[in-house]
Scaffold this active site. Structure first.
Site, mmCIF file in Angstrom:
data_model
loop_
_atom_site.group_PDB
_atom_site.id
_atom_site.type_symbol
_atom_site.label_atom_id
_atom_site.label_comp_id
_atom_site.label_asym_id
_atom_site.label_seq_id
_atom_site.Cartn_x
_atom_site.Cartn_y
_atom_site.Cartn_z
ATOM 1 N N LYS A 40 -2.324 13.937 -10.023
ATOM 2 C CA LYS A 40 -1.488 13.692 -8.848
ATOM 3 C C LYS A 40 -0.113 13.211 -9.318
ATOM 4 O O LYS A 40 -0.014 12.236 -10.070
ATOM 5 C CB LYS A 40 -2.175 12.618 -7.997
ATOM 6 C CG LYS A 40 -1.969 12.760 -6.522
ATOM 7 C CD LYS A 40 -2.928 11.822 -5.807
ATOM 8 C CE LYS A 40 -2.581 11.655 -4.373
ATOM 9 N NZ LYS A 40 -3.390 10.593 -3.757
HETATM 10 O O1 G3P Z 1 -3.699 9.630 0.383
HETATM 11 C C1 G3P Z 1 -2.661 8.757 0.766
HETATM 12 C C2 G3P Z 1 -3.182 7.524 1.332
HETATM 13 O O2 G3P Z 1 -4.027 6.830 0.461
HETATM 14 C C3 G3P Z 1 -2.165 6.624 1.939
HETATM 15 O O3 G3P Z 1 -2.764 6.172 3.084
HETATM 16 O O4 G3P Z 1 -3.121 4.808 5.050
HETATM 17 O O5 G3P Z 1 -1.998 3.824 3.037
HETATM 18 O O6 G3P Z 1 -0.815 5.477 4.444
HETATM 19 P P1 G3P Z 1 -2.125 4.992 3.953
#
Ligand code: G3P
Length: 274
Positions: free
Chosen positions: A99
């Site tokens: 990634k």
């Molecule tokens: O895959 C991206 C993710 O882990 C971010 O999620 O909910 O922290 O915006 P969030």
């Protein structure tokens, strides 16, 4: 739509794969930190290494893709980090994806950078699958695809967060955000021409469809089950979901209400036939 789990917590990954519904795993440094801290707490003497922990994730995921994220820095730094992760963890029996942040700049005065794209090109030219992360616009997604990205991860929940924060709308992290956006004084509130995170996904999909681009779209930063449904309505290839969102997709109050009455109505004679 394929479903990936966006977590590094082994127990969640195991439950997901046991259900037969999960097609992959995505992680990032924050998810990895949370998971390993939890694992160390429940393991006396901190007798757990991150390396063996990641190996356990890969064993559970088998041949399905597991994204491991680099730390960042220059293109050379990310290429080195990506190659190192890939060499350490990729075997014939698993499928490691590296990634890469599409733009690794952390300098507020110099936000523009081509370093991510150079790293994507270099790793994919070596046959390493790359998941390009921290995508917030369709133009970023276009550039990532041109650099050779295998997957692009638009962060939909964080677009919704930004629209609400910029407009002083209070919200909790899992609150639903309408796909068509929020209207105020006759206008839809926009972020860089997008009405919502789902709108971001639609724009990325439209651009990719315009040019027959085969980079797979992974909806990331998904916050609730209704948003998971909307990812499928847009027609993205994959949604990567926190385990809580994955489980929430199974529920509806009427499903439970119906189950309670079916159980109550099951006569003994019928039950004995089973
Ligand atoms: O895959 C991206 C993710 O882990 C971010 O999620 O909910 O922290 O915006 P969030």
């Amino acid at each position: 739509m394929k479903i990936f789990l966006d977590t590094a917590i082994i127990d969640e990954i195991k439950q997901g794969y046991d259900s037969g519904l999960v097609d992959g795993v995505t992680t990032n440094p924050s998810l990895m930190k949370k998971a390993i801290e939890e694992a160390k707490k429940s393991c006396t003497g901190n007798a757990i290494s991150l390396r063996s922990y990641i190996q356990r994730i890969l064993t559970i995921a088998g041949k399905t893709p597991v994204s491991l994220e680099v730390k960042g820095g220059s293109a050379d730094d990310m290429i080195r980090q990506g190659l190192s992760l890939y060499k350490k963890f990729s075997t014939k029996s698993n499928h490691v994806v590296i990634k890469i942040p599409l733009n690794p700049s952390v300098d507020k005065d110099n936000p523009e950078s081509l370093e991510g794209f150079k790293a994507i090109r270099s790793l994919t030219s070596k046959g390493i699958p790359v998941n390009v992360t921290l995508c917030f616009t369709a133009e970023q997604a276009l550039l990532a695809a041109k650099a050779g990205a295998t997957y692009i991860s638009p962060f939909i929940g964080r677009i919704d967060d930004k629209i609400r924060t910029d407009n002083k709308i209070k919200f909790d992290k899992t609150d639903y955000f309408p796909a068509d956006g929020i209207e105020r004084k006759g206008d839809i509130l926009l972020e860089s021409g997008m009405a919502s995170g789902i709108d971001l996904l639609q724009q990325v999909k439209d651009v990719y469809d315009n040019y027959g681009i085969t980079t797979q779209i992974i909806a990331a930063s998904v916050r609730n089950a209704q948003q998971a449904r909307e990812c499928a309505l847009v027609g993205v290839d994959i949604a990567t979901l926190p385990f809580s969102v994955f489980k929430a997709m199974t529920t509806h109050p009427k499903t439970q209400e119906g189950m309670i009455s079916f159980l109550k109505d099951t006569v003994k004679e019928y039950e004995d036939m089973m």
